[in-house]
Enzyme design. Structure first.
Site, mmCIF file in Angstrom:
data_model
loop_
_atom_site.group_PDB
_atom_site.id
_atom_site.type_symbol
_atom_site.label_atom_id
_atom_site.label_comp_id
_atom_site.label_asym_id
_atom_site.label_seq_id
_atom_site.Cartn_x
_atom_site.Cartn_y
_atom_site.Cartn_z
ATOM 1 C CB CYS A 138 0.609 12.623 5.836
ATOM 2 S SG CYS A 138 -0.450 11.217 6.244
ATOM 3 C CG HIS A 196 1.850 8.879 3.430
ATOM 4 N ND1 HIS A 196 2.154 9.690 4.497
ATOM 5 C CD2 HIS A 196 2.431 9.442 2.335
ATOM 6 C CE1 HIS A 196 2.906 10.699 4.070
ATOM 7 N NE2 HIS A 196 3.077 10.577 2.756
#
Length: 1089
Positions: free
Chosen positions: A74, A329
């Site tokens: 990510c 994330h």
């Protein structure tokens, strides 16, 4: 400096290792490796994590593509999206052609240098711009990095990735015109100054930067941090004096830093991660940290004559980290500088629905769907949309489907569009609908004049209508997911566990060319444009194939004229294969479409056509509910894949009215009753016979069927211990239906005549709580004289067959030698001997019912690896004429055929085997002659048929060829002197009379001449089939010159209206074949294969 110490603590705290004077976590993963070029082919990446069965979905309403997460990438996805939405970086990279970067085609050339990383970045950016998929893959790019699958699953720091990636790109672009790409776009300088308070001497040191690292702890925001770094001075005094080189002594001094050169793009890294030296642990700084959408950097720069606008920067990307210091994330907020996407916030997206619900009381919205459909089409590109999607968009707009709101008044959607052809234009296949130009103009004027409020409600907030001329919009790109956001949403990333981690600014004076606006093809090299265009075509093909595969289903059509009704159910007149047509159809089409397609297939059909769901039950084929509602889609009617549909007139089949529905579903019951002798008297032998009754019939119908005026019924049941019990049906329950009584298919029922006491209990009551029938009858079939012809042997379900056989030999007083060479064989209700029962079985394992008859026969029973088979010659099997053979189950079909021919004394080698099906007819031939019987699932007790005629080679068909003589001008059939009605003439001519109701165009007499069989390739065309058939019939044409003969192939089903001579496999005349481009395999030829 303090900032450097914090940075060091952060890098050490995150587990980075120091190499020389730089910190890295990626090692040499970005080193250029010219031998590891990925063999790119769209849809076939070098390394697949999972096998994608479904093609990627198309882009959603934003028209922007995300990037798939490979497991822990990510951070990489967020940085790549930022670079992609930096058009100056993207276009500078695109400007480097194959002559500088090389190409993948040259990877095997020894002297070629292929610059992998920039090539893969070019391809990825082209996919993000042009490939119609919701998310792109970075697998090829990470392959070029040399990353392993383990590396792709690990979370890394995006700030460090930015520096390492830029360094790798600079190294890769050395020697090209793009060697200064990173330096030109991102390089800036900072000057550090120390000013002596005594002599005013200035000592300077200049430092380069690609990004600015600013503190977060104890700082309110970006401007506050920059003020501390580049405006405030650090004083050297008291115990911390500065040594001036000019004064050559310790003096008071002031230290400061200024921005000297600003890059076109400014990257700011926020020091969110720190190390607590007291607690000795890492932590994330989540306090509020503001940053502006536009910032003026002039206060932080050296004095210059530059215009103030040269120092103004606009925010265009924010990389956000969600989580703590040990993991989390990344996603990114992106400003769409080139207006490539369609923007609509979530709030505004829902407004049209809310407003429409508020307006549902207005007559225009409630009563006229024309307004809604026009508005939907006006929002589509080129005002075109698939009809299926039109219904879905209508559902999203008004919150209810067409069928629920409008169908009752206006009919189905397609019909409504057809009726308003002055506004809507349907494609030739009716799959898409467009808004006519005059209709579009008239629609807008009508709305503005008559319904401005409604039009404004539906269109003002819609994507793609009004946002093209507005300022750039923001999107939240979270791996594969792309969503529009508002600028005010950025404020939510000032603080908290989910907060800004990297900021990207661009000079406000940077202007984009007008031709780049909303043009994703701008600046993309021609070879990449061609590659993406080809990939889009391939994607469309794959989606069409996927759509066809997942929206088509198989239907089995049972044609009514090929069935007759007897014994409570429908049965094929000829064979199952000839009576069923398989049809592949789109489940999104309507029942009316299906009916029309079947009409076109069955060109002989006349009158009404009714489609009913049918199912096979043990008694045969039964018709259930009738399909109604021609406007309904098949997927809404819950028609399953592989459904059986009965095609008929809805009333009768062959003159017999057909019962339909689940209530009268036929039940096949096995009825045990005493056999009747030839004189009509009851014997003491129980026989079992199948009988079919409707489920809604009374149980007492069993007594009526067996002509037992006064009797008792016993139903077989199983007790908890696994034994069999016979429970009497009370007299009052005889009025109940079979379904109410709980009887199912193949239930076992015992019928006892009340006048016969042979099965009565001693108490004279009709009740059994135990196994009252606890014997089997064994007949002597060993052709040896004995005093007893048959004996009753007591047994239980657990009695072993060997013990039963030995006991029978003793009671029949036969020779003991039979114990080594005899077997027991069940006898069916017709007196036929069935397959021998293995000695090691129990009666339960052998499925032998108490009270049944067995024959003691010479010969051993087959072993567990052997098969006992019946066989006979021809398809007309007469009871008692079958021969028997025992073979190994591993024997091949060819060797089995030889053994059967030897045993039957049949000469020649032009024979083949067929298995008799459940209708006691010749089934499909056993074509694989080298296959074993076990592989073909041949079981003991099966009947094989020896059929004369050699099978055609693989890939060929055997087609019977007939000649058909038409009727004369006066309406009479031309005939030949030796033709006789219903019988073959010496020349092989058949004549048959057609009766009313037979399918096809048969009226009057039919004259057919059988010429023989023709072997032809499955791939041959109809024209080739005709030409070869004409050669066969040439000699007959010479013999019957002057007669009109029309070639007729075995392409038709025998029909019940023809005489018995034609029912035995001979074809009835049908429509002649035309020179259509079909192959022989695609025609129902009655082939022998």
């Amino acid at each position: 400096m303090c900032v450097s110490n914090v940075g060091l603590g952060r890098l050490v705290g995150l587990g980075f290792r120091q190499v020389g004077s730089s910190f890295t976590m990626f090692g040499d993963l970005f080193e250029e490796d010219y031998s590891s070029v990925s063999n790119y082919e769209y849809g076939k990446e070098k390394k697949l994590k999972t096998k994608a069965l479904e093609p990627p979905a198309p882009r959603e309403f934003t028209n922007l593509s995300g990037i798939r997460n490979q497991g822990g990438t990510c951070y990489l996805n967020s940085l790549l999206q930022t670079l992609h939405f930096t058009p100056e970086f993207r276009e500078a990279l695109f400007s480097l052609g194959p002559e500088e970067l090389g190409s993948f085609e040259d990877k095997d050339k020894p002297d070629a240098k292929v610059r992998i990383i920039p090539l893969q970045l070019q391809r990825l950016f082209a996919q993000l711009l042009l490939l119609d998929q919701d998310a792109a893959s970075t697998a090829d790019l990470t392959d070029s990095f040399g990353w392993t699958s383990n590396e792709e699953m690990r979370q890394h720091d995006v700030q460090e990735l930015n520096r390492i990636l830029f360094s790798a790109l600079e190294t890769s672009l050395v020697g090209t015109s793009g060697h200064d790409l990173i330096n030109r776009l991102y390089h800036g300088t900072v000057v550090n100054q120390v000013v002596c308070k005594e002599c005013k001497n200035v000592s300077e040191k200049q430092e380069d930067f690609l990004d600015l690292t600013v503190a977060v702890k104890n700082v309110s925001g970006l401007e506050d941090a920059l003020w501390t770094m580049y405006v405030e001075e650090e004083m050297f005094d008291c115990d911390n004096l500065y040594h001036c080189g000019t004064c050559d002594r310790l003096v008071k001094a002031a230290k400061s830093a200024k921005l000297r050169k600003l890059p076109p793009f400014l990257t700011v890294s926020l020091l969110r991660f720190n190390f607590d030296f007291v607690k000795r642990e890492r932590y994330k700084e989540t306090s509020c940290y503001t940053f502006p959408l536009r910032i003026n950097l002039k206060p932080f720069c050296e004095q210059s004559d530059l215009d103030d606008l040269e120092h103004v920067y606009d925010l265009f990307s924010v990389i956000i980290h969600k989580g703590g210091c040990y993991g989390g994330h990344y996603h990114v907020y992106i400003k769409d500088v080139d207006h490539l996407g369609n923007w609509q916030s979530q709030e505004e997206k829902s407004k049209p629905d809310v407003n429409l619900k508020d307006l549902q009381n207005e007559e225009e919205i409630d009563d006229d769907p024309l307004i809604i459909l026009k508005v939907i089409l006006l929002q589509e590109e080129n005002n075109v949309i698939p009809v299926d999607q039109l219904g879905q968009k209508l559902l999203k707009k008004i919150g209810t489907s067409w069928n629920k709101k409008y169908r009752k008044q206006y009919g189905p959607l397609r019909k409504f569009l057809q009726l308003h052809s002055q506004v809507f234009l349907l494609s030739s296949d009716e799959s898409t609908v467009s808004l006519l130009k005059n209709g579009s103009l008239r629609a807008e004027s009508d709305f503005q004049r008559n319904d401005q409020h409604v039009f404004k409600t539906l269109t003002s907030e819609s994507p793609g209508l009004n946002d093209r001329n507005s300022c750039p919009h923001w999107f939240d790109i979270n791996d594969s997911k792309v969503q529009p956001i508002k600028e005010k949403d950025i404020e939510r990333q000032f603080q908290g566990k989910e907060s800004a981690y990297m900021l990207f600014y661009r000079k406000s004076q940077l202007q984009r060319p007008p031709e780049a606006r909303a043009n994703p093809r701008y600046g993309v090299p021609r070879h990449l444009l061609n590659e993406m265009d080809a990939a889009n075509i391939e994607l469309q093909t794959k989606r069409a194939e996927w759509d066809s595969t997942n929206n088509n289903f198989e239907l089995h059509l049972h044609l009514g004229p090929h069935y007759h009704f007897f014994n409570g159910a429908l049965h094929p007149i000829i064979s199952q294969a000839e009576s069923v047509w398989d049809l592949t159809f789109d489940k999104r089409k309507t029942l009316g479409d299906l009916r029309q397609s079947i009409f076109q297939l069955l060109d002989f059909w006349e009158g009404d056509m009714v489609l009913s769901v049918a199912k096979f039950v043990p008694a045969g084929l039964h018709v259930y509910q009738m399909l109604d509602g021609d406007d309904m889609m098949l997927c809404e009617m819950e028609i399953a894949d592989g459904e059986d549909l009965f095609v008929w007139n809805g009333v009768e089949v062959g003159g017999i009215q057909i019962p339909t529905g689940s209530d009268c579903e036929p039940l096949l019951l096995n009825v045990l009753h005493l056999a009747t002798s030839s004189e009509g008297e009851k014997c003491q032998q129980l026989v079992e016979s199948p009988h079919v009754f409707p489920s809604n019939a009374e149980v007492g119908a069993v007594l009526t069927t067996l002509a037992v005026p006064v009797g008792v019924l016993f139903v077989n049941a199983t007790d908890p211990a696994g034994g069999e019990n016979w429970v009497a049906v009370p007299k009052e329950d005889l009025k109940k239906t079979f379904r109410e009584q709980g009887l199912r298919n193949k239930s076992l029922v015992l019928v006892q005549d009340s006048r016969d006491n042979s099965l009565l209990l001693k108490q004279g009551k009709w009740f059994t709580g135990m196994n009252e029938i606890n014997w089997l009858q064994v007949q002597n079939l060993c052709e040896l004289e004995s005093e007893e012809k048959q004996v009753k042997i007591s047994a239980t379900v657990n009695t072993v067959v060997f013990d039963l056989r030995i006991k029978a030999i003793k009671e029949l007083k036969l020779m003991k030698e039979l114990a080594e060479n005899s077997c027991l064989r069940p006898i069916d209700r017709n007196g036929k001997l069935l397959c021998p029962v293995p000695d090691g079985y129990t009666l339960k394992e052998a499925e032998l019912k108490m009270g049944s008859s067995l024959g003691l026969c010479p010969g051993k029973a087959p072993t567990s690896s052997q098969l006992f088979l019946f066989f006979t010659m021809g398809s007309d099997v007469q009871p008692g004429t079958e021969m028997e053979i025992i073979v190994e189950e591993t024997i091949s079909v060819r060797d089995c055929l030889k053994l059967m021919l030897e045993q039957s004394g049949l000469p020649g080698d032009t024979w083949h085997l067929r298995k008799m099906d459940w209708c006691y007819e010749a089934g499909e031939p056993l074509c694989e002659e080298d296959a074993t019987l076990r592989e073909l699932m041949i079981c003991s007790g099966d009947t094989l048929l020896l059929i004369e005629g050699k099978l055609p080679p693989p890939g060929f068909l055997k087609v019977p060829v007939w000649w058909y003589q038409p009727r004369g001008p006066a309406g009479h059939w031309k005939s030949h002197p030796d033709q006789r009605s219903g019988t073959p003439s010496p020349g092989g001519v058949w004549r048959a009379a057609s009766t009313q109701g037979a399918p096809g165009d048969l009226h009057g007499e039919v004259s057919l001449r059988y010429l023989g069989d023709l072997e032809i390739s499955e791939d041959a065309t109809v024209a080739e089939l005709k030409s070869q058939s004409v050669l066969i019939g040439h000699v007959f044409c010479a013999t019957f010159s002057g007669h009109d003969l029309v070639p007729l192939f075995g392409v038709c089903h025998p029909v019940p209206s023809l005489p018995q001579s034609l029912d035995l496999g001979e074809p009835a005349p049908r429509q002649a074949l035309t020179n259509q481009p079909a192959t022989a395999q695609g025609i129902q030829t009655g082939k022998e294969n």
